[in-house]
Design a protein around this motif. Sequence first.
Motif, PDB file in Angstrom:
ATOM      1  N   LYS A  81       2.526 -16.403   9.228  1.00 16.93           N
ATOM      2  CA  LYS A  81       3.917 -15.820   9.003  1.00 16.93           C
ATOM      3  C   LYS A  81       4.163 -14.550   8.243  1.00 16.93           C
ATOM      4  N   VAL A  82       4.052 -13.381   9.058  1.00 19.80           N
ATOM      5  CA  VAL A  82       3.685 -12.079   8.318  1.00 19.80           C
ATOM      6  C   VAL A  82       4.867 -11.129   9.127  1.00 19.80           C
ATOM      7  N   ILE A  83       5.263 -10.300   8.146  1.00 18.17           N
ATOM      8  CA  ILE A  83       6.161  -9.396   8.465  1.00 18.17           C
ATOM      9  C   ILE A  83       5.599  -8.129   7.590  1.00 18.17           C
ATOM     10  N   GLN A  84       5.853  -6.638   8.219  1.00 14.01           N
ATOM     11  CA  GLN A  84       5.435  -5.713   7.741  1.00 14.01           C
ATOM     12  C   GLN A  84       6.543  -4.518   7.255  1.00 14.01           C
ATOM     13  N   GLY A  85       6.647  -3.632   6.414  1.00  8.88           N
ATOM     14  CA  GLY A  85       7.347  -2.742   6.168  1.00  8.88           C
ATOM     15  C   GLY A  85       6.890  -1.445   5.464  1.00  8.88           C
ATOM     16  N   PRO A  86       7.714  -0.499   5.199  1.00  7.72           N
ATOM     17  CA  PRO A  86       7.083   0.831   4.597  1.00  7.72           C
ATOM     18  C   PRO A  86       6.208   0.661   3.349  1.00  7.72           C
ATOM     19  N   GLY A  87       5.392   1.376   2.873  1.00  6.41           N
ATOM     20  CA  GLY A  87       4.699   1.480   1.775  1.00  6.41           C
ATOM     21  C   GLY A  87       5.503   1.597   0.382  1.00  6.41           C
ATOM     22  N   GLY A 137       0.947  -1.196  -0.344  1.00  3.07           N
ATOM     23  CA  GLY A 137       0.009   0.089   0.170  1.00  3.07           C
ATOM     24  C   GLY A 137       0.881   1.183  -0.075  1.00  3.07           C
ATOM     25  N   GLY A 138       0.298   2.607   0.165  1.00  2.00           N
ATOM     26  CA  GLY A 138       0.996   3.506   0.099  1.00  2.00           C
ATOM     27  C   GLY A 138       1.804   3.831   1.393  1.00  2.00           C
ATOM     28  N   THR A 139       1.131   3.533   2.546  1.00  2.00           N
ATOM     29  CA  THR A 139       1.740   3.507   3.901  1.00  2.00           C
ATOM     30  C   THR A 139       2.349   2.463   4.601  1.00  2.00           C
ATOM     31  N   LYS A 140       2.166   1.259   4.152  1.00  2.00           N
ATOM     32  CA  LYS A 140       2.563   0.126   4.724  1.00  2.00           C
ATOM     33  C   LYS A 140       2.549  -1.032   3.454  1.00  2.00           C
ATOM     34  N   THR A 141       3.566  -1.973   3.862  1.00  2.00           N
ATOM     35  CA  THR A 141       3.696  -3.341   3.040  1.00  2.00           C
ATOM     36  C   THR A 141       3.634  -4.531   3.758  1.00  2.00           C
ATOM     37  N   THR A 142       2.650  -5.565   3.731  1.00  2.00           N
ATOM     38  CA  THR A 142       2.554  -6.405   4.306  1.00  2.00           C
ATOM     39  C   THR A 142       3.114  -7.952   3.459  1.00  2.00           C
ATOM     40  N   CYS A 143       3.804  -8.773   4.168  1.00  2.00           N
ATOM     41  CA  CYS A 143       4.310  -9.831   3.386  1.00  2.00           C
ATOM     42  C   CYS A 143       4.123 -11.010   4.186  1.00  2.00           C
ATOM     43  N   LEU A 144       3.328 -12.180   3.392  1.00  2.00           N
ATOM     44  CA  LEU A 144       2.974 -13.299   3.965  1.00  2.00           C
ATOM     45  C   LEU A 144       4.013 -14.479   3.286  1.00  2.00           C
ATOM     46  N   PHE A 145       4.466 -15.443   4.368  1.00  2.00           N
ATOM     47  CA  PHE A 145       4.888 -16.477   3.845  1.00  2.00           C
ATOM     48  C   PHE A 145       4.001 -17.593   3.945  1.00  2.00           C
ATOM     49  N   LEU A 146       3.507 -18.234   3.005  1.00  2.00           N
ATOM     50  CA  LEU A 146       2.550 -19.269   2.909  1.00  2.00           C
ATOM     51  C   LEU A 146       3.036 -20.558   2.548  1.00  2.00           C
ATOM     52  N   GLU A 147       2.758 -21.523   3.479  1.00  2.00           N
ATOM     53  CA  GLU A 147       3.068 -23.129   3.098  1.00  2.00           C
ATOM     54  C   GLU A 147       2.547 -23.347   1.631  1.00  2.00           C
ATOM     55  N   ALA A 148       3.144 -23.749   0.635  1.00  2.00           N
ATOM     56  CA  ALA A 148       2.782 -23.991  -0.734  1.00  2.00           C
ATOM     57  C   ALA A 148       1.294 -24.752  -0.724  1.00  2.00           C
ATOM     58  N   ASN A 149       1.338 -26.117   0.281  1.00  2.00           N
ATOM     59  CA  ASN A 149       0.328 -26.852   0.198  1.00  2.00           C
ATOM     60  C   ASN A 149      -0.984 -26.236   0.968  1.00  2.00           C
ATOM     61  N   HIS A 150      -0.798 -25.204   1.505  1.00  2.00           N
ATOM     62  CA  HIS A 150      -2.003 -24.618   2.137  1.00  2.00           C
ATOM     63  C   HIS A 150      -2.754 -23.759   1.432  1.00  2.00           C
ATOM     64  N   CYS A 151      -4.185 -23.886   1.275  1.00  2.00           N
ATOM     65  CA  CYS A 151      -4.968 -23.045   0.292  1.00  2.00           C
ATOM     66  C   CYS A 151      -5.928 -22.366   1.429  1.00  2.00           C
TER      67      CYS A 151
END
Length: 314
Positions: free
Chosen positions: A31-37, A10-24
């Motif tokens: 497993k989530v981390i955040q950073g700037p936009g 997004g414009g103010t923050k970015t969210t990054c998810l690591f998802l196990e490939a066999n999980h739908c």
Amino acid sequence: MNYVIGIDGGGTKTTCLFLEANHCTYPKQPKVIQGPGTNPHQIGFEEAGHRLTALIEKGLQTFNVDSAQIIGIGFGLAGIGRPEDEDKMKKIVQNIFCNLSFSENLNSFIGSDSLAALKGALSLKDESGILVISGTGSNAVGVDLEGGIHKCGGWGHLIGDEGSGYYLSLKALSNVAKAADGRGEETLMTPLLLAKLNLHKPEDLVRHIYGRPHEKHEIARLATCVIEASKQKDKVAVKILKEAADELVLHVESIARRGFKGDTTITAAGSIFKHSKVLKQHFIQQIETKRLGVYREPYAPPEFGAALLAIPEN
């Protein structure tokens, strides 16, 4: 264990998810981390690339994942809604893959944050649906039974973004000015807004607003004053929020006319829906009254949708 990465930029923050490939399905402990936009139209494409690289690298280290375990990455980014933007971002993404030792043939999705949000918001059993987003800006996107994508809004804060945080902020400023002139009703938004901006009287707004250029998000953050005033039953604030909800309903109506049925799933996301009970309740009420569809809470966040869009097809 293989992973797909889902990114909501997004414009103010970015969210990054690591998802196990066999999980739908969305994990209970993501497993989530955040950073700037990372909106490339706000910070530039190169800077967006640097920030995304740093965030993914941080995630690899945080969750002890090797680059060889990544089989797909989905980039749902604000400002990426046109083919030329996607083409430009593809070059940036190739640099990210190179810098982090990912395979050049790694499966990827590069598109708008609204598409990723729609994918995440609809449950796995929903074949079609409409998502309305109201945060700093506003827009709506829907997918029909044939898989066709339909959009409404997304025109930006100068000629669009009705019902958004930016829209609410402008309405607040206007009503505070009217109240100060005696052209409008007194409102609790006046002291709330002045306190937020560290100003003494309404007349100080002229110097503050016009004294220097303001970024979109700087104005949009004033929407909290409208929401707070509404919680204290301020009539002017409540009226503004209901009018904003009506604008968002118009987005739904526009998409619904394009062949969607009355039992279509309609859901909503964004900070304004999250924090304003008045706006959300009025929005849902109007959806039901106009028989546009059935409102449901979003299934999962946008980063989950981005990850699903990046899962390689078997």
